[in-house]
Motif scaffolding. Structure first.
Motif, PDB file in Angstrom:
ATOM      1  N   ARG B 318      12.868  31.260   2.222  1.00 51.12           N
ATOM      2  CA  ARG B 318      13.407  32.623   2.153  1.00 51.12           C
ATOM      3  C   ARG B 318      12.767  33.310   0.949  1.00 51.12           C
ATOM      4  O   ARG B 318      13.043  32.956  -0.196  1.00 51.12           O
ATOM      5  N   PRO B 319      11.894  34.263   1.171  1.00 49.81           N
ATOM      6  CA  PRO B 319      11.164  34.858   0.042  1.00 49.81           C
ATOM      7  C   PRO B 319      12.051  35.739  -0.847  1.00 49.81           C
ATOM      8  O   PRO B 319      13.078  36.271  -0.395  1.00 49.81           O
ATOM      9  N   ASN B 320      11.637  35.876  -2.099  1.00 47.42           N
ATOM     10  CA  ASN B 320      12.320  36.769  -3.042  1.00 47.42           C
ATOM     11  C   ASN B 320      11.994  38.220  -2.746  1.00 47.42           C
ATOM     12  O   ASN B 320      12.863  39.077  -2.709  1.00 47.42           O
ATOM     13  N   HIS B 321      10.694  38.484  -2.574  1.00 47.17           N
ATOM     14  CA  HIS B 321      10.247  39.838  -2.260  1.00 47.17           C
ATOM     15  C   HIS B 321      10.320  40.064  -0.753  1.00 47.17           C
ATOM     16  O   HIS B 321      10.406  39.117   0.030  1.00 47.17           O
ATOM     17  N   THR B 322      10.262  41.306  -0.363  1.00 54.05           N
ATOM     18  CA  THR B 322      10.140  41.598   1.063  1.00 54.05           C
ATOM     19  C   THR B 322       8.681  41.364   1.475  1.00 54.05           C
ATOM     20  O   THR B 322       7.768  41.945   0.904  1.00 54.05           O
ATOM     21  N   ILE B 323       8.488  40.479   2.432  1.00 54.85           N
ATOM     22  CA  ILE B 323       7.139  40.132   2.879  1.00 54.85           C
ATOM     23  C   ILE B 323       6.871  40.854   4.192  1.00 54.85           C
ATOM     24  O   ILE B 323       7.602  40.678   5.168  1.00 54.85           O
ATOM     25  N   ARG B 324       5.810  41.635   4.200  1.00 55.77           N
ATOM     26  CA  ARG B 324       5.455  42.388   5.403  1.00 55.77           C
ATOM     27  C   ARG B 324       4.158  41.879   6.011  1.00 55.77           C
ATOM     28  O   ARG B 324       3.188  41.653   5.301  1.00 55.77           O
ATOM     29  N   VAL B 325       4.160  41.748   7.325  1.00 56.74           N
ATOM     30  CA  VAL B 325       2.890  41.604   8.031  1.00 56.74           C
ATOM     31  C   VAL B 325       2.540  42.991   8.558  1.00 56.74           C
ATOM     32  O   VAL B 325       3.394  43.679   9.134  1.00 56.74           O
ATOM     33  N   VAL B 326       1.323  43.417   8.308  1.00 57.51           N
ATOM     34  CA  VAL B 326       0.864  44.710   8.814  1.00 57.51           C
ATOM     35  C   VAL B 326      -0.402  44.490   9.643  1.00 57.51           C
ATOM     36  O   VAL B 326      -1.398  43.960   9.142  1.00 57.51           O
ATOM     37  N   LEU B 327      -0.326  44.868  10.912  1.00 58.46           N
ATOM     38  CA  LEU B 327      -1.511  44.832  11.775  1.00 58.46           C
ATOM     39  C   LEU B 327      -2.031  46.261  11.828  1.00 58.46           C
ATOM     40  O   LEU B 327      -1.450  47.131  12.483  1.00 58.46           O
ATOM     41  N   PHE B 328      -3.088  46.494  11.076  1.00 60.17           N
ATOM     42  CA  PHE B 328      -3.611  47.843  10.896  1.00 60.17           C
ATOM     43  C   PHE B 328      -4.414  48.286  12.116  1.00 60.17           C
ATOM     44  O   PHE B 328      -5.212  47.523  12.668  1.00 60.17           O
TER      45      PHE B 328
END
Lengths: 463, 463
Positions: B318-328
């Motif tokens: 469970r990460p501390n920061h918000t982790i985003r995957v972005v498919l550009f």
């Protein structure tokens, strides 16, 4: 005294500093030359094209193996080396014969053909083939636990896969190869009639992978035939066995072992300028399995080794030691060439200092493993910086190689080129080990990396 | 005081030592979990199979690009992320139309058909094509030196090859890409009627490689068509020009630029447990060129980025920061997706700490480049030992990536995955960039390597 010593000491320090840094510059210039020449004016790829596409698979004792001897000898002569010769060695001759044939037969009589290939050295099946029930095991221990009662009259199916979580694929191979090498000998002890081994590959596909096996001390009349099945085939057979435990497997193979035949190691050398009687060897093995062209295993290692000497000539580097390229015959099913070379070296009292083998595919080089003592390994570590621009980063203690192995005890350093290993077992001993699976740049980078190490050991010597 | 301080100091040191080594053990266990899960229970390869073989080339504005948006959004939702959404972005729409056609015509009228493809963004030829004499140049400087007199009415043939002696192939690409990007705009200034560019590949083969070009401020009515020719074709044309300087080249292409259309970046996130309003991004670009399936460029980067979040869920991190995957969307011919993402991040005042891009192919990972300051780079260097078991050795300052580039100035660390680059340009923007060119293990190792770096930056934060 105190006053006069200090300037002398400083001067000595200065001189040694200047000479160290001059050497470092000289070495870095030489490595750049070797890499640039390999990448812009290399010959390895053309040689590999010929070995793969004009000659093809070079199993010991085959016509193709002899063509490869003739071709590489001629090419080495073309390089203008100081000496090129053939070293006679008797090698085993085993032939596959007609293509193998196998199917799975369901209890209702439906037949599904599946891809197999005989393991190298296997006996044939009887003329009409073998049909029997199948017992799947994950390895030799499980086999032994089952015992004769469960195995007599059965075909043993070894299906322990290579572990994908191991980063170094050679470790995964090492963890499974006993099934292929000793599987038949062990199964025969319990009265099994044949052996099918899951191919040693990390990829799911339809290629069966052959490779050496041994019957150990199994009496000739108790030897049972052994074949590899593709990874897809193994998964299919395994899943079917869960539904139909009493299905039958049929296979027929037509291999044959002949008397040993005459063959050769191909050797060329540049005579050393200051230490002509001290030898450094670079080599790969000229034989291959018969299912494909042996482009990665080990055409790549051969042409890279030849290229090392060509690069030295090309950049005008005259080595101190005598540098030999040795193309060993019969690594795959006998190691006769490697043994013979070491035997002759010993007989002639030749002082061998260093040997480097390339037999892990023509992929991007990552570094080397060294079978040597602390002093020589420390020396190697002092060179790591020189390799950094070429992304060569892996310098570890470890195995040199099969063909140079017999030199151990009479040599200071054994080394093995370590290319990226992720794709190696996709091609290893299978029908897809062809020229197109080798990338030109990756092959050339390997040759330049080898030449660089040989140059450094030649220049600075071994401990 | 002196007496009482010493034990406290020692205790503090001991505690911090224990906590450092506990962290090291914890991290090494976590990396092992991430790699093992990626290699034994990965999803990246299946996703790539679908993107490549069920959808195919995903040029911005195409039907396939929209299918890819729908597919990846659904797959991210399937993962049970905390939030998945589409970020609207207007993108250019350029189509190739019917396949291009080209031939070389000798002075005696013999025609030899040759493989070309329109460069992305090129204008079409007139309906009947263009036929003209050819002037070969090695680059923009030589072009300028020739001037209008030699170039007017001619087809300019840019033929400066990528330098094979450069170890990092991206450098060789960087040294040649001006011919493709600006070649037409520059040639138009001197009255040339068309442009043929040698494909940016280090391999000799028959595939033309497309890629982005720009007309800069060339007025619309002065724009001339531009195409790539394969490396074999370029060598052939060049050798023929030496024999027949007045040969003619004919080409016809049918490309068209439409109005911008609506498309989307695909975004998913795991909300941070302690710093939900601080963002870390991992991404690749979902669009590709149209000649093949964009398996390496950049299907691989997309599925690896998706896999990072899936691996976190799978191993229970469970990460501390918000982790985003972005498919550009639209990296190839516009970078609109990357720009839009950064624009929106700024508009919403989102605090971005770290972004990692994978857009250099699905090959064996070697390390990362970092666009960051000394303090963060030092932090990265302290982690190098953790990566050693996975043969990840390359940690250098350098470029992050095109899509995450627009975040610069509003982010602490930009990073780019650096896979082995030797084979990348064999496939880049060409018809052979297909699923079978990607090795499953190499792809998976890349995903695990990315996940490991994201984990470390999430755990220890950026400076």
């Amino acid at each position: 005294m105190k006053i006069s010593l200090l300037p002398t000491l400083l001067f000595t320090l200065l001189i040694s500093f200047v000479s160290i840094s001059q050497n470092a510059v000289q070495d870095s210039v030489m490595l750049k030359k070797l890499y640039t020449t390999a990448l812009t004016d290399g010959k390895a790829y053309d040689w590999l094209d010929y070995l793969s596409n004009e000659i093809g698979g070079r199993l010991s004792g085959s016509y193709e193996a002899e063509l490869a001897v003739i071709y590489t000898e001629a090419e080495l002569k073309e390089l203008g080396l100081d000496k090129v010769w053939l070293q006679p060695v008797m090698v085993p001759k085993w032939t596959r014969g007609f293509k193998e044939y196998a199917y799975i037969e369901s209890p209702t009589g439906d037949k599904t053909i599946t891809n197999i290939c005989a393991l190298g050295g296997s006996v044939p099946t009887p003329n009409l083939g073998i049909k029997a029930e199948v017992v799947e095991v994950k390895g030799l221990e499980e086999l032994a636990a089952l015992g004769r009662e469960k195995l007599e009259g059965k075909i043993v199916f070894y299906n322990r896969p290579m572990q994908p979580e191991l980063i170094q694929t050679f470790e995964a191979y090492g963890g499974c190869v006993d099934q292929r090498y000793s599987g038949a000998a062990e199964a025969a002890k319990f009265g099994a009639v044949g052996v099918i081994v899951r191919s040693l590959s990390l990829r799911m596909d339809d290629f069966p992978h052959t490779g050496a096996m041994s019957y150990g001390d199994t009496p000739v009349n108790q030897r049972i035939p052994a074949a590899a099945i593709s990874t897809n085939g193994a998964e299919y057979l395994s899943s079917l066995l869960k539904l139909q435990p009493n299905l039958l497997f049929y296979f027929k193979q037509n291999c044959k072992t002949f008397d040993d035949v005459q063959s050769y190691n191909v050797i060329g050398e540049i005579t050393g300028s200051t230490k002509p009687n001290e030898y450094m060897v670079v080599g790969g093995h000229l034989d291959s399995w018969d299912l494909a062209d042996g482009a990665h295993d080990d055409g790549a290692g051969c042409v890279q080794s030849m290229e090392v000497l060509r690069l030295f000539k090309k950049v005008g580097y005259r080595p101190n030691h005598t540098i030999r390229v040795v193309l060993f015959m019969n690594e795959e099913n006998g190691l006769r060439g490697g043994k013979k070379y070491a035997e002759e070296a010993k007989r002639k009292n030749e002082t061998h200092r260093f040997a480097l083998e390339s037999d892990a595919g023509g992929f991007t080089p990552r570094g080397f493993t060294f079978d040597t003592d602390a002093a020589n390994f420390k020396k190697v570590q002092s060179w790591e910086g020189l390799f950094k621009p070429y992304l060569i980063h892996y310098f570890e203690k470890g195995y040199g190689g099969a063909d140079i192995g017999p030199l151990k005890g009479n040599i200071n350093v054994l080394a093995g080129l370590r290319p990226d290993s992720q794709r190696y077992f996709d091609y290893h001993h299978a029908a897809n080990d062809t020229f197109d699976a080798v990338n030109k740049r990756e092959l050339e980078l390997g040759a330049a990396t080898m030449a660089s190490l040989v140059y450094l050991f030649d220049k600075y010597g071994t401990e």
